[in-house]
Design an enzyme around this catalytic site. Structure first.
Site, PDB file in Angstrom:
ATOM      1  N   GLU A 299     -35.138  17.316 -15.086  1.00 52.02           N
ATOM      2  CA  GLU A 299     -35.788  18.357 -14.196  1.00 52.02           C
ATOM      3  C   GLU A 299     -37.256  18.481 -14.072  1.00 52.02           C
ATOM      4  O   GLU A 299     -37.841  18.648 -15.291  1.00 52.02           O
ATOM      5  CB  GLU A 299     -35.129  19.898 -14.400  1.00 52.02           C
ATOM      6  CG  GLU A 299     -35.491  20.796 -13.873  1.00 52.02           C
ATOM      7  CD  GLU A 299     -35.802  20.806 -12.282  1.00 52.02           C
ATOM      8  OE1 GLU A 299     -36.781  21.007 -11.672  1.00 52.02           O
ATOM      9  OE2 GLU A 299     -34.540  20.608 -11.768  1.00 52.02           O
TER      10      GLU A 299
ATOM     11  N   GLY B 229     -32.896  25.133 -10.886  1.00 55.80           N
ATOM     12  CA  GLY B 229     -33.612  24.562  -9.533  1.00 55.80           C
ATOM     13  C   GLY B 229     -33.962  25.631  -8.576  1.00 55.80           C
ATOM     14  O   GLY B 229     -34.438  26.851  -9.149  1.00 55.80           O
TER      15      GLY B 229
ATOM     16  N   HIS C  49      -5.290  49.850  -0.496  1.00 60.14           N
ATOM     17  CA  HIS C  49      -5.815  50.663   0.388  1.00 60.14           C
ATOM     18  C   HIS C  49      -6.370  51.915  -0.513  1.00 60.14           C
ATOM     19  O   HIS C  49      -5.896  52.340  -1.738  1.00 60.14           O
ATOM     20  CB  HIS C  49      -4.882  51.523   1.374  1.00 60.14           C
ATOM     21  CG  HIS C  49      -5.190  52.793   1.874  1.00 60.14           C
ATOM     22  ND1 HIS C  49      -6.003  52.675   3.238  1.00 60.14           N
ATOM     23  CD2 HIS C  49      -4.959  53.984   1.708  1.00 60.14           C
ATOM     24  CE1 HIS C  49      -6.285  53.807   3.515  1.00 60.14           C
ATOM     25  NE2 HIS C  49      -5.852  54.754   2.643  1.00 60.14           N
TER      26      HIS C  49
ATOM     27  N   CYS D 254     -32.381  27.354  -6.323  1.00 57.09           N
ATOM     28  CA  CYS D 254     -31.425  28.557  -6.119  1.00 57.09           C
ATOM     29  C   CYS D 254     -31.838  29.729  -6.971  1.00 57.09           C
ATOM     30  O   CYS D 254     -31.988  30.767  -6.669  1.00 57.09           O
ATOM     31  CB  CYS D 254     -30.044  27.924  -6.467  1.00 57.09           C
ATOM     32  SG  CYS D 254     -28.794  29.367  -6.298  1.00 57.09           S
TER      33      CYS D 254
END
Length: 464
Positions: A35, A41, A443, A43
Site C-alpha cells: 500500500e 484505501g 410492525h 474508502c
C-alpha cells in the site's frame, strides 16, 4: 538481497485488497500486501467512511432545526465546520487502525510503498527506505481509482475541489457549484446544502442520479429542490474563470451559455482507474479506458494476475470490491467460489433523502423484453415513517409477470440504504413474489413498505 516469496501478493489495501489478503491468509496462504498511502484505501480514508461521518453531522443538524416538529426546543443552533471535519477524520483514522490490526492478526505482511510488476510473478516495492523485491505465483491488483478531472475544470484545492478537498475544506462554502450528480456529487451537495450553502448542481444527463430508476430520480430531484438546491439538467460546465475569491462558471444549457459566480466548485465527474506505473503495458495486460479487463472471476489476460474493485470496472462500489477479494482469494486457494453478479449488487447514495437500488430499472427491464409488474408504496402510508417524521419517500419493486422473479427494487427516503439489503438477499436466493408476500414483516417498521410494494405489484396492497 534475495526476493521474499509469498503465495499471494495484493497490491492496494483498500476494501478489495485488504479483504483479499485476509481471506487468503485465513485459507492458509502466505500473503503480502503493498500500500502506497493508507491502509483501508480511499474508502476508509477519503471516501465511504469519512463522507458518512460528515453526512451524519448534517443529518443531526437538520433534525435539530426540526426540534419543534417533535415537541422539543432547541435554541441558537449552529455548527463548527472544523469540529465536524475533525470528527470525520477521527472516524477514518479509527477505521484505518482497525484494518492494521486485522492484517497483523491474520499474519499478513504489510509493505508500505509504490508497487510495480517488472515481470510475471514479481513485484517491486519502492519506498523511502529503498526497494524490496517480492515474488508470488498469484498477484491481485486492487489499486482502486481516483477522481476524473476534465480539461479546464481541474481542481486546485483552493476554489475548485475534488472529493478529497471537500472532505478537508479550506473554507466554508457559501455559494457552491457541484459538477456531476452521481453518488459522490449529490452527497457533497446534500452535506453542504444542509449546512446552509446556496447549492447548484449541474448534470450533463437529463436527470440527477442518472443510473437510478427514472421515477426515483424525479422524486429525489423534487426533494433536493424543496431543500433549496438549484438543479440544472442537460447542462455542461464549459470552463471556469478563477479569481482569488470566486470562480465564474460558464454553463451551457439549451444552446445558451450563462455565467454564474460561486465561491467554491466541487468536480464529481467520475473516476479513473489507477493503472499507471504498474508495468501493465509491458506485461501485456488488457486495459480499456483505464480499467483492467477481466473475466467473471477477475482473472486478467495474464495467468496468475487478477484485478478487483474499481480498477476492474463497474459497479464502482466498495462492497463489490470486498466480495471480489474474497472470491479471488478462495479461487487461488483451490476452492470453487461463485462469481460476483453485478446485477445483484446494491447501489446506495447517502444524500437526504437516501437513495438505494438493486437490479433492473423499469426502463431496463422493458428494454430487455420482460413483461413486468410494478409495485409502489409511499412512505406516507407507513406508520413508522410518519412517527419518525420522515413521510417523504417511495419504495418501488419490479417483477417478471411470467415467473414472479424480482427483477429490481428502487427506494428513496429515510434509511433506505439499510432496507435495500432485504431485496438483495431476495435476489440472491432467487426469490419470487410469492415468497415475499408470504414473509411476515415486523410492525411497526419501515420494512413493511417493502412488503406493501410487492403486494401492490400484484394488486393486493393493504394500506394504500
Amino acid at each position: 538481497m534475495a526476493a521474499k516469496s509469498f503465495d499471494l501478493i495484493v497490491i492496494g489495501a483498500g476494501p478489495g485488497g485488504y479483504v483479499a489478503a485476509i481471506r487468503g491468509a485465513q485459507l492458509g496462504l502466505k500473503v503480502a500486501i503493498v500500500e502506497r498511502e493508507n491502509l483501508g484505501g480511499i474508502c476508509l480514508n477519503w471516501g465511504c467512511i469519512p463522507t458518512k461521518a460528515l453526512l451524519r453531522s448534517a443529518e443531526v443538524f437538520h433534525l435539530m432545526h426540526r426540534a419543534k416538529d417533535f415537541g422539543l426546543t432547541a435554541d441558537k443552533i449552529d455548527y463548527d465546520l472544523e469540529a465536524v471535519v475533525k470528527r470525520s477524520r477521527g472516524v477514518a483514522k479509527q477505521m484505518e487502525g482497525g484494518v492494521k490490526h486485522l492484517l497483523k492478526k491474520n499474519k499478513v505482511e504489510v509493505f508500505m510503498g509504490e508497487a510495480s510488476i517488472p515481470a510475471k510473478g514479481k513485484v517491486s516495492v519502492k519506498s523511502d527506505k529503498g526497494h524490496e523485491d517480492l515474488t508470488a505465483k498469484n498477484i491481485v491488483l486492487a489499486t482502486g481509482a481516483r477522481a476524473r478531472e476534465l480539461p479546464g475544470l481541474e481542481a486546485d484545492g483552493k476554489r475548485v475541489w475534488t472529493y478529497r478537498h471537500a472532505l478537508q475544506p479550506v473554507h466554508d462554502p457559501k455559494k457552491l457549484l457541484v459538477i456531476g450528480s452521481g453518488a459522490i456529487g449529490i452527497e457533497f451537495a446534500s452535506f453542504y446544502n444542509t449546512l446552509g450553502a446556496d447549492t447548484t448542481v449541474v448534470e450533463v444527463m437529463d436527470r440527477v442520479l442518472p443510473v437510478e430508476d427514472e421515477e426515483i430520480s424525479k422524486f429525489a430531484k423534487k426533494a433536493f429542490e424543496k431543500q433549496g438546491m438549484t438543479i440544472m439538467q442537460k447542462a455542461t460546465v464549459k470552463k471556469l474563470d478563477r479569481a482569488a475569491d470566486k470562480v465564474t462558471a460558464h454553463i451551457e444549457r439549451d444552446g445558451k451559455v450563462e455565467k454564474l459566480d460561486f465561491d467554491t466548485v466541487i468536480s464529481a465527474v467520475g473516476i479513473v482507474g489507477n493503472t499507471e506505473g504498474l508495468g501493465l503495458e509491458d506485461l501485456g495486460v488488457k486495459v480499456d479506458r483505464t480499467h483492467v479487463v477481466t473475466d467473471e472471476y477477475c482473472r486478467t489476460s495474464i495467468d496468475g494476475l487478477y484485478a478487483i474493485g474499481d480498477i476492474a470496472g463497474a459497479p464502482w462500489l466498495a462492497h463489490k470490491a470486498s466480495h471480489e477479494g474474497v472470491m479471488v482469494a478462495e479461487l487461488i486457494a483451490g476452492q470453487k467460489p461463485h462469481p460476483v453478479k453485478p446485477e445483484s449488487i446494491a447501489g446506495c447514495t447517502y444524500c437526504h433523502p437516501q437513495v438505494a437500488s438493486v437490479g433492473l430499472t423499469e426502463t431496463k427491464a422493458k428494454e430487455q423484453g420482460y413483461d413486468i409488474k410494478v409495485g409502489r408504496f409511499p412512505f406516507i402510508g407507513n406508520g413508522k415513517a410518519v412517527a419518525l417524521g420522515e413521510p417523504e419517500g417511495l419504495v418501488k419493486t419490479i417483477f417478471d409477470a411470467k415467473t414472479g422473479e424480482l427483477l429490481g427494487a428502487h427506494m428513496v427516503g429515510a434509511e433506505v440504504t439499510e432496507l435495500i439489503q432485504g431485496y438483495v438477499v431476495g435476489r440472491q436466493l432467487e426469490t419470487t413474489e410469492e415468497d415475499l408476500m408470504n414473509t411476515v414483516f415486523p410492525h411497526p417498521t419501515l420494512s413493511e413498505m417493502m412488503h406493501e410494494s410487492v403486494l401492490d405489484a400484484f394488486d393486493r396492497v393493504i394500506h394504500m
